[in-house]
Design a protein around this motif. Structure first.
Motif, mmCIF file in Angstrom:
data_model
loop_
_atom_site.group_PDB
_atom_site.id
_atom_site.type_symbol
_atom_site.label_atom_id
_atom_site.label_comp_id
_atom_site.label_asym_id
_atom_site.label_seq_id
_atom_site.Cartn_x
_atom_site.Cartn_y
_atom_site.Cartn_z
ATOM 1 N N SER A 173 13.642 7.423 5.079
ATOM 2 C CA SER A 173 12.752 7.026 6.167
ATOM 3 C C SER A 173 11.597 8.011 6.260
ATOM 4 O O SER A 173 11.792 9.224 6.347
ATOM 5 C CB SER A 173 13.548 7.002 7.475
ATOM 6 N N TRP A 174 10.396 7.505 6.208
ATOM 7 C CA TRP A 174 9.216 8.360 6.309
ATOM 8 C C TRP A 174 9.169 9.023 7.687
ATOM 9 O O TRP A 174 8.807 10.189 7.816
ATOM 10 C CB TRP A 174 7.968 7.517 6.045
ATOM 11 N N PRO A 220 2.581 8.071 2.320
ATOM 12 C CA PRO A 220 3.841 7.756 1.635
ATOM 13 C C PRO A 220 3.593 7.349 0.182
ATOM 14 O O PRO A 220 4.393 7.674 -0.689
ATOM 15 C CB PRO A 220 4.398 6.562 2.420
ATOM 16 N N GLU A 221 2.480 6.671 -0.083
ATOM 17 C CA GLU A 221 2.178 6.232 -1.453
ATOM 18 C C GLU A 221 2.004 7.429 -2.383
ATOM 19 O O GLU A 221 2.518 7.443 -3.502
ATOM 20 C CB GLU A 221 0.913 5.367 -1.487
ATOM 21 N N GLU A 222 1.274 8.434 -1.904
ATOM 22 C CA GLU A 222 1.078 9.622 -2.744
ATOM 23 C C GLU A 222 2.401 10.320 -3.003
ATOM 24 O O GLU A 222 2.682 10.771 -4.107
ATOM 25 C CB GLU A 222 0.122 10.611 -2.056
ATOM 26 N N GLU A 258 11.668 3.304 -6.306
ATOM 27 C CA GLU A 258 11.642 1.971 -6.905
ATOM 28 C C GLU A 258 10.767 1.014 -6.121
ATOM 29 O O GLU A 258 10.175 0.104 -6.679
ATOM 30 C CB GLU A 258 13.069 1.437 -7.040
ATOM 31 N N SER A 259 10.732 1.205 -4.808
ATOM 32 C CA SER A 259 9.848 0.358 -4.013
ATOM 33 C C SER A 259 9.596 1.025 -2.670
ATOM 34 O O SER A 259 10.313 1.936 -2.271
ATOM 35 C CB SER A 259 10.484 -1.023 -3.805
ATOM 36 N N MET A 260 8.572 0.564 -1.997
ATOM 37 C CA MET A 260 8.297 1.019 -0.637
ATOM 38 C C MET A 260 8.253 -0.205 0.244
ATOM 39 O O MET A 260 7.605 -1.192 -0.093
ATOM 40 C CB MET A 260 6.965 1.745 -0.586
ATOM 41 N N THR A 261 8.952 -0.151 1.365
ATOM 42 C CA THR A 261 8.951 -1.329 2.224
ATOM 43 C C THR A 261 8.581 -0.949 3.645
ATOM 44 O O THR A 261 8.827 0.173 4.098
ATOM 45 C CB THR A 261 10.332 -2.019 2.257
ATOM 46 N N ARG A 262 7.987 -1.922 4.329
ATOM 47 C CA ARG A 262 7.709 -1.796 5.757
ATOM 48 C C ARG A 262 8.644 -2.800 6.403
ATOM 49 O O ARG A 262 8.366 -3.997 6.412
ATOM 50 C CB ARG A 262 6.256 -2.176 6.053
ATOM 51 N N THR A 283 8.135 3.428 7.382
ATOM 52 C CA THR A 283 7.980 3.080 5.965
ATOM 53 C C THR A 283 9.209 3.597 5.238
ATOM 54 O O THR A 283 9.594 4.755 5.426
ATOM 55 C CB THR A 283 6.734 3.762 5.376
ATOM 56 N N LEU A 284 9.840 2.744 4.455
ATOM 57 C CA LEU A 284 11.058 3.162 3.756
ATOM 58 C C LEU A 284 10.793 3.281 2.267
ATOM 59 O O LEU A 284 10.193 2.405 1.653
ATOM 60 C CB LEU A 284 12.177 2.141 3.986
#
Lengths: 818, 355
Positions: free
Chosen positions: A4-5, A18-20, A33-37, A158-159
Motif C-alpha cells: 500500500s502506497w 508510485p510509478e517511479e 507486476e502491476s499497479m492498481t487503484r 495505490t497498490l
C-alpha cells in the motif's frame, strides 16, 4: 504481494511518484507486476449526514432521508437499508457521481419519491469485506462532512503488486519495502509510525502464567504479551480498508491487530484467548513420529519430528510457524488476549509447510526467514494497537524465552572481484550504495572492505551478494558488453543433436510434419497398444503426482503420441494425407521390476492417406511400401544398409510388419526398430479407414554416420538380362524378394570369371503381376539384371554362363522361370 | 564443248530445279526423306550424275565434279535445314497440343513442415556453436540431487516453490527422482564430467506441474554455461545480445533486470525489445504495451554451484543463462497459445494449405 502506497508513507518520506518507485523496484530485482487503484472510477462520492429519516409514504420497505453534504447542500435520498439512524454519517453518491465499477448515478423514482443518487454500502464502495454485506457503511462520527471518499480512510490508495523473490523474506512487509526504497532512493528518509514507539511495559502479569520452555532449538525465540479487558469489535475503518487492500479479510479487532502488524512489519503473530489455553504454560517441542493434530482448517495432520508443535499442558495448540490449532482462537466473548510473537527456523518451517502442503502467511514468511530480533518490536507494536483498537490494558512485561540463533557475519568486498564481475570498481561509491541498503561498513578503506549485514538481511552471506547490491543499484544496462575470447576447445554440437537435425531435415523434405507430443501418456496406454506382460514397454515409469490421469505414465514408445496426433488432426477437420514424425526420448525400465531406467532417443513416423484421399493423380496412395522408402532414405543417408525381415509388433498388422535392421560388418545385422501397418482393429477403434503406416527407430545406432562406400562406375558396357519368375502364392508373401535376391547374388558370384568382386552389378525388380496369363495361385515377378565388370568388357559366353547359373539356382529353389 | 558435258550440265540444271521443287513441296518428314533418297541417296539422281563423270574427259572432269560436289553439299545442307524446320514446326504443333494447366495441384508429396520449437532449438544451438559453445545433454528423469541440491536449493528452500515438480515414487541415493524442472542439472553434470574451462549449451525438455495457456506441463529450455577465469558480466551481456540478435535476425535492445535464482549471484532477468512493435504500440498484444518481453534468466554462477560441479570457485567463475525455447518460438513465429505446440495437430503446422 500487495504494497500500500499510503502505508508506505508511514515508514518513509519519499519525494517520488508510485510509478517511479515501481520502475526502480522492478529494475533492481523486486518486480512490480502491476499497479492498481482499487477505488477504480470512484468520483463525486462525499461524506453526508442524515438530517432526517422517514418511512417512505407508500412502500414500507423503503426509507427517505434528507442528507446534508456540507456547504448548505441538501439532498433527498431513498434507501432500502435499515441499519442507519438520524445523525449518522454515510458516503453519499449524488446525481452525477460515479461508483468504482463505473456506474453513473442520476435521479431515480422510488414509488413516487424522486431519489437523488444513493447512500453507499461497503460493497457499493468496492470494499465488500470492510463491513457487513447488508446495510449502509456508517462512518465514524468524526468523518468530515462534504469530503470526497477518495481522500479518506486510504480508500484512494495505490497498490503495488510486487513479486518478492524467495531470498528476500525481509521484503514481505511494508517496512521492508520502505527500507529497500531507502536504498534505491538515497535522498529519502525512513520514519516510524506512532504505534511503533516503545511501550511502557513495567507491570507484572495480572494472570498467573508458568514457564515458556523451548526444548526444540528450531524455535529461536518465543514471547507472549498480555492484553486484559479487551473489547472485541470492528477495527478502525482505515485499518479495515488497509487489510482489504492488502488481501486480508478484516475480522475482529484483536485478530486484525495481528494481521496488520504482520503485513506492516513482517512478523507473524498469533492471538490466543488466555482462558481457552489448556494450561498456563507453553512448550515448543518437536512432534513425535506419527503424532496427529487437527489444524485450524479442520484437517488432521500426521506429523514427524521435523515438525514443531506449540503445546500447552501437553496438548498441541499450534503447528509452530505454520498454522494454529482449533480450540484457542479469539471469540466474541474474549476479554483476555495473549499475543504470541515468536521466530522459527526457516528450514524447519519450510520442511513442514512443503511436506503438508500448507502455505499460510506465517509459513510463507518463516520459510523465507523472519528477523529473529523483530519479535520484541512487533509484540510491543501489537500491544499498542490492542490498546488503541480494543481498549485493552497492555502495559505488562512480556514473558520470553530464547534459543541461540545465528548472528549476522561480516562479509568482505574486494576491488578485484567487483571489477571482474561488473567491469566497474569505484570502492567508495560501492560502499555508499551498500550502506544505503542498511549493510554497515565496519572496516577497511582500501581495496578490501568489510561489511556487516543487518539482522533482516540473512541473504547477504558472500562477496557476490555485496556485488549484487552494487550491481542492482547501478543497473546492468550501462555495463560494457563484449564477446569472449577463443574457447579452449573446439565447439561440438555432438552426435545426438547433429543426428536430430539431420533426421528432421530428411523427413520434412520427404513430406512429414514435425510434431511434438507429451512425454507422459494415459496410464492404460500399454493395454491400448495390446503390449504383452513380458514386454518392457508395458511397464512404464509412472509419476507419483500427475496432473491428470491422461498424463501419468512416461512413454515407452512414440506410437501413442503419433496416434493421438492423428486423432487431433482428424478431429480438427483435416481431410488430406497425414504424415507426421516425432523425435524424442522414451523411458524404459532396465528390467520389468526395476526402478532404474534408460532414456532412449527415437524417431517415429506415421502416414495416413487422409479421410478424403481423392486427388487428380493416380498412384498417390500411401502404404507400407511408400513409407518403407522413407525408412530406407533415413538409414542409407547415414551410410548404413537397411535390412527388412518379417517381424511382429502387438499393435501392428500381423501380415504387414517388418523388423528394421542395419547391416553390420561381417554379415551381422542389428535391430534398430520396426516398420508396419497399424493393426486393423486399432484403425477401427480410432475410426479411420486405413491403412495407417508407422515406423519407429532407435537413433543411437545411427549417430555415428558411416562413410558411404563409393565405387567408380565401370567404363565398360553392361550386359542386361531380364528374368521373369512364377512364384506360388502359397510360398507366403514373406520375404520372397529377399530370398530371390539372396539366391541370385549367391549364384552370380564372380568365381571362375577371372575378376574380383561381383559380376552382378544390380538386380532390380520391375514388375509384380497376378491375373490374366498367369496361372491361378501364382504371381509373376520380373527382374532386370545388369552384369558388368570394372576392368573389361564381359564376353557373351561369360554372361550366358553366369546367367545360366542364376536361372538354374532359381529353378532349384522352386521358382519357375517363364 | 563436248556434248556429253553439255548434257551433264543440262541434267545438273534439271536436277537442281527438280530438287528445289521437291524440297519446297515436302511438308512432311516422310516427303523430305523421299526427296533425300531421290536426289542424294545411293541410287539418287545426283549420285548417278556423279557416276557419269567418268564419261568426261580429264580436262572437263574437275570443273563438273566440283560443281556436282558443291551441289551435293548444298542439297544436304538444305535437306538438313528443311528437316530441322519441319521438326520444329511439328514440335510447335505438338507443344500447342500438349498444353497443360500449370495451375493444377502438384503430384507427389508436398514438403512437410517444421515444429517451431525444434526449429528454434536447432537455430539457437547453431548460433551458440558459432560462439564456441558445445552441446551437452542430460537425462529428463533426474535426481533431486542434481536438479535441486547441487543448484543451491536444499529441500527446505522456498525457491523450490517456484518450480512445482513431478516426482516418481520411491527414493534413491540422489534423493527422490523427478522430471527435471529445468535444464540446469546438466550444468552440474557437465562440470563434473568435463571440468573447467567450459562452454556448453544444454537444450531439452523440462517439466513442471502447471497447465494453462501460458504454461505447459512440458516445455523446453536451453541452458548456457561458461566457466573460465575472471569471467565478467560484460561477456554474458555480449553473448546474450549476440544470441538474441542472431536469432531474431536483427539487433534488438536488451534490458537486464536484477532478479534472484539460487544458482546464480548476482542474478538477472533479460527483457528484449518487443519483436512485434519495438515498443511503439501502446496496445501491442505481444508486449502488452510495455515494449519489453521477458525471455530468460541468468547470472554469475553461484560459488556453491561451481563447487558442486567439482571446480574450485576461487580459481574459476562464470555465468549461466536459461531461455525458454517455447517462448522464443512463440515470439519468433507469432504464436499465442502454447498448448497448440503439443497436441500434435498436423494441420496447425500446415496452416494455410488445403486440407
Amino acid at each position: 504481494m500487495f504494497v500500500s502506497w499510503e502505508l508506505l508513507k508511514d515508514f518513509i518520506e519519499l519525494d517520488i511518484s508510485p510509478e517511479e518507485a515501481a520502475e526502480r523496484l522492478t529494475l533492481s530485482g523486486t518486480e512490480v507486476e502491476s499497479m492498481t487503484r482499487p477505488e477504480g472510477k470512484l468520483k463525486g462520492v462525499v461524506v453526508a449526514r442524515i438530517e432526517t429519516l422517514e418511512k417512505h409514504p407508500t412502500d414500507g420497505h423503503l426509507f427517505v432521508a434528507h442528507l446534508n453534504s456540507g456547504g448548505g447542500r441538501s439532498h433527498l435520498c431513498v434507501t432500502s437499508a435499515r441499519n442507519m439512524k438520524q445523525g449518522d454519517l454515510v458516503f453519499y453518491a449524488g446525481a452525477g457521481s460515479v461508483l468504482p465499477d463505473g456506474t453513473e448515478l442520476g435521479m431515480r423514482d422510488f414509488a413516487g419519491v424522486e431519489s437523488a443518487g444513493m447512500m453507499l454500502s461497503a460493497a457499493e464502495l468496492g470494499l465488500p469485506d470492510v463491513d457487513s454485506p447488508d446495510g449502509l457503511l456508517i462512518l465514524p462520527s468524526d468523518a468530515p462532512v462534504g469530503t470526497e471518499a477518495t481522500t479518506l480512510y486510504h480508500i484512494g490508495d495505490t497498490l503495488l503488486d510486487v513479486s518478492i523473490t524467495p531470498n528476500r523474506g525481509d521484503l514481505l512487509s511494508v517496512v521492508g519495502v520502505a527500507r529497500e526504497l531507502k536504498g534505491l532512493f538515497p535522498d529519502s528518509t525512513l520514519t516510524l509510525p506512532y504505534w511503533l514507539r516503545p511501550l511502557e511495559q513495567e507491570k507484572a502479569w495480572t494472570e498467573d502464567f508458568g514457564a515458556i520452555s523451548l526444548p526444540d532449538k528450531g524455535c529461536l525465540c518465543y514471547r507472549l504479551g498480555l492484553a486484559t479487558g479487551a473489547k472485541m469489535g470492528p477495527s478502525p475503518l482505515t485499518a479495515r480498508v488497509d487489510l482489504c487492500h492488502l488481501g486480508m479479510r478484516p475480522l475482529v479487532n484483536a485478530v486484525d491487530v495481528t494481521n496488520y502488524v504482520m503485513l506492516t512489519l513482517g512478523q507473524p503473530l498469533h492471538a490466543f484467548d488466555l482462558n481457552t489455553l489448556p494450561a498456563r504454560e507453553i512448550t515448543v517441542r518437536a512432534a513425535h513420529e506419527g503424532e496427529v493434530m487437527t489444524t485450524l482448517d479442520g484437517k488432521e495432520r500426521t506429523l514427524t519430528p521435523q515438525d514443531m508443535l506449540i503445546t500447552s499442558g501437553g496438548e498441541a495448540i499450534a503447528l509452530a510457524g505454520v498454522m494454529g490449532g482449533q480450540q484457542t482462537g479469539i471469540n466474541d466473548d474474549t476479554h483476555t488476549v495473549v499475543v504470541e510473537s515468536a521466530c522459527f527456523s526457516p528450514v524447519r518451517v519450510g520442511h513442514t509447510s512443503r511436506r503438508l502442503g500448507i502455505s499460510s502467511e506465517a509459513a510463507f514468511r518463516f520459510s523465507r526467514t523472519v528477523d529473529p530480533t523483530l519479535s520484541r518490536t512487533a509484540l510491543s507494536a501489537s500491544l499498542t494497537l490492542m490498546r488503541e483498537w480494543c481498549g485493552a490494558e497492555v502495559d505488562y512485561r512480556p514473558l520470553a524465552a530464547e534459543n541461540e540463533y545465528p548472528a549476522p557475519q561480516p562479509v568482505t568486498l574486494t576491488k578485484k572481484k567487483l571489477s571482474t564481475y561488473l567491469s566497474w570498481d569505484n570502492m567508495d561509491e560501492a560502499t555508499k550504495i551498500i550502506e544505503g541498503f542498511g549493510i554497515r561498513h565496519t572496516s577497511g578503506n582500501g581495496d578490501q572492505r568489510t561489511f556487516l549485514p543487518p539482522t533482516w538481511r540473512p541473504d547477504i552471506a558472500i562477496e557476490e551478494d555485496l556485488i549484487e547490491e552494487v550491481g542492482r543499484f547501478r543497473g546492468y544496462n550501462d555495463a560494457p558488453s563484449r564477446l569472449p575470447g577463443e574457447p579452449a576447445h573446439r565447439a561440438d554440437i555432438g552426435a545426438p543433436t547433429r543426428l536430430a537435425a539431420f533426421v528432421r531435415q530428411v523427413l520434412i523434405a520427404r513430406g512429414y510434419v514435425e510434431v511434438m507430443t507429451y512425454s507422459f501418456l494415459p496410464e492404460d496406454f500399454p493395454s491400448w497398444l495390446r503390449l504383452a506382460k513380458d514386454d518392457l514397454r508395458a511397464h512404464p515409469l509412472t509419476l507419483a503426482n500427475p496432473i491428470s490421469r491422461d498424463q501419468t505414465a512416461m512413454r515407452t514408445t512414440l506410437v501413442p503420441g503419433l496416434l493421438m496426433s492423428l486423432k487431433a488432426t482428424l478431429a480438427s477437420g483435416w481431410r488430406g494425407p497425414v504424415r507426421a514424425f516425432e523425435q524424442g526420448r522414451t523411458f524404459l525400465r532396465e528390467s520389468i521390476d526395476s526402478s532404474a531406467h534408460v532414456e532412449i532417443d527415437r524417431v517415429a513416423g506415421l502416414v495416413f492417406n487422409g479421410s478424403d484421399p481423392r486427388t487428380p493423380w493416380k498412384g498417390q496412395e500411401e502404404d507400407f511400401y511408400s513409407v518403407k522408402a522413407d525408412v530406407i532414405a533415413l538409414i542409407e543417408e547415414r551410410g548404413f544398409r537397411p535390412v527388412f525381415v518379417p517381424g511382429h509388433e502387438p499393435f501392428a498388422h500381423a501380415g504387414q510388419t517388418a523388423e528394421v535392421r542395419i547391416a553390420l560388418d561381417g554379415g551381422e545385422s542389428q535391430r534398430i526398430g520396426w516398420l508396419a501397418r497399424l493393426k486393423p482393429a486399432l484403425e477401427q477403434e480410432m475410426d479411420v479407414s486405413g491403412p495407417v503406416c508407422l515406423f519407429e527407430l532407435d537413433l543411437a545406432p545411427l549417430e555415428e554416420a558411416k562413410r558411404p562406400a563409393l565405387h567408380p562406375v565401370s567404363s565398360f558396357p553392361a550386359s542386361l538380362r531380364d528374368i521373369s519368375l512364377l512364384v506360388a502364392n502359397d510360398r507366403g508373401q514373406d520375404a520372397v524378394a529377399a530370398d530371390i535376391a539372396a539366391v541370385v547374388r549367391e549364384a552370380a558370384q564372380a568365381e571362375g570369371t577371372g575378376t574380383n568382386g561381383e559380376i552382378l552389378e544390380s538386380l532390380r525388380l520391375f514388375d509384380v503381376y497376378e491375373g490374366k496369363g498367369i496361372p491361378e495361385g501364382f504371381r509373376s515377378m520380373a527382374y532386370s539384371l545388369s552384369y558388368r565388370l570394372p576392368d573389361r568388357t564381359l564376353k557373351d559366353e561369360e554372361v550366358e554362363a553366369i546367367h545360366g547359373r542364376v536361372r538354374e539356382s532359381l529353378s532349384q529353389r522352386g521358382y519357375s522361370i517363364r | 564443248m563436248n556434248p556429253v558435258a553439255e548434257s551433264i550440265k543440262e541434267q545438273i540444271k534439271g536436277v537442281r530445279t527438280a530438287f528445289e521443287e521437291a524440297l519446297a513441296s515436302a511438308s512432311q518428314t516422310e516427303a523430305l526423306e523421299e526427296a533425300r533418297v531421290r536426289f542424294t541417296g545411293k541410287k539418287g539422281e545426283l549420285t548417278s550424275l556423279l557416276r557419269s563423270l567418268g564419261k568426261l574427259s580429264s580436262e572437263e572432269r574437275p570443273a563438273v565434279g566440283q560443281e556436282l560436289n558443291a551441289l551435293r553439299d548444298e542439297m544436304e545442307q538444305k535437306l538438313e535445314a528443311r528437316k530441322v524446320q519441319l521438326r520444329d514446326a511439328e514440335n510447335e504443333r505438338l507443344e500447342a497440343e500438349e498444353r497443360i494447366d500449370v495451375t493444377l495441384p502438384p503430384r507427389g508429396r508436398p514438403a512437410g513442415a517444421f515444429h517451431p520449437v525444434f526449429q528454434t532449438l536447432h537455430e539457437l544451438v547453431n548460433i551458440m556453436q558459432g560462439l564456441g559453445y558445445s552441446v551437452a545433454l542430460g537425462p529428463e528423469k533426474e535426481e533431486e540431487h542434481y536438479n535441486f541440491d547441487c543448484l543451491n536449493m536444499p529441500s527446505w528452500h522456498p525457491a523450490r516453490d517456484m518450480q512445482d515438480t513431478f516426482y516418481f515414487p520411491g527414493e534413491g541415493q540422489g534423493g527422490r527422482s523427478l522430471l527435471r524442472t529445468h535444464t540446469s542439472p546438466v550444468q552440474v553434470r557437465s562440470m563434473l564430467k568435463y571440468g573447467a574451462p567450459l562452454r556448453i549449451v544444454c537444450p531439452g525438455k523440462t517439466y513442471r506441474r502447471d497447465n494453462d495457456p501460458t504454461h505447459s506441463p512440458m516445455f523446453h529450455q536451453m541452458e548456457g554455461l561458461m566457466i573460465d577465469k575472471d569471467v565478467s558480466f560484460s561477456v554474458l551481456k555480449g553473448t546474450i545480445s549476440e544470441m538474441t540478435s542472431a536469432f531474431f535476425g536483427r539487433p534488438l535492445k536488451n534490458r537486464f533486470r536484477a532478479s534472484y535464482f539460487p544458482f546464480t549471484e548476482p542474478s538477472m532477468e533479460l527483457d528484449i525489445e518487443c519483436v512485434e512493435c519495438s515498443g511503439r504500440n501502446p496496445h501491442c498484444r505481444v508486449c502488452k504495451g510495455t515494449g519489453w518481453l521477458e525471455v530468460g534468466g541468468m547470472g554469475m554462477v553461484h560459488p556453491a554451484v561451481i563447487r558442486a560441479g567439482g571446480i574450485d570457485p576461487d580459481v574459476y567463475n562464470g555465468f549461466a543463462f536459461g531461455f525458454g525455447l517455447d517462448r522464443m518460438a512463440m515470439l519468433k513465429y507469432g504464436i499465442s497459445d502454447l498448448r497448440l505446440f503439443f497436441d500434435g495437430n498436423v494441420s496447425y503446422f500446415l496452416s494455410g494449405r488445403d486440407a
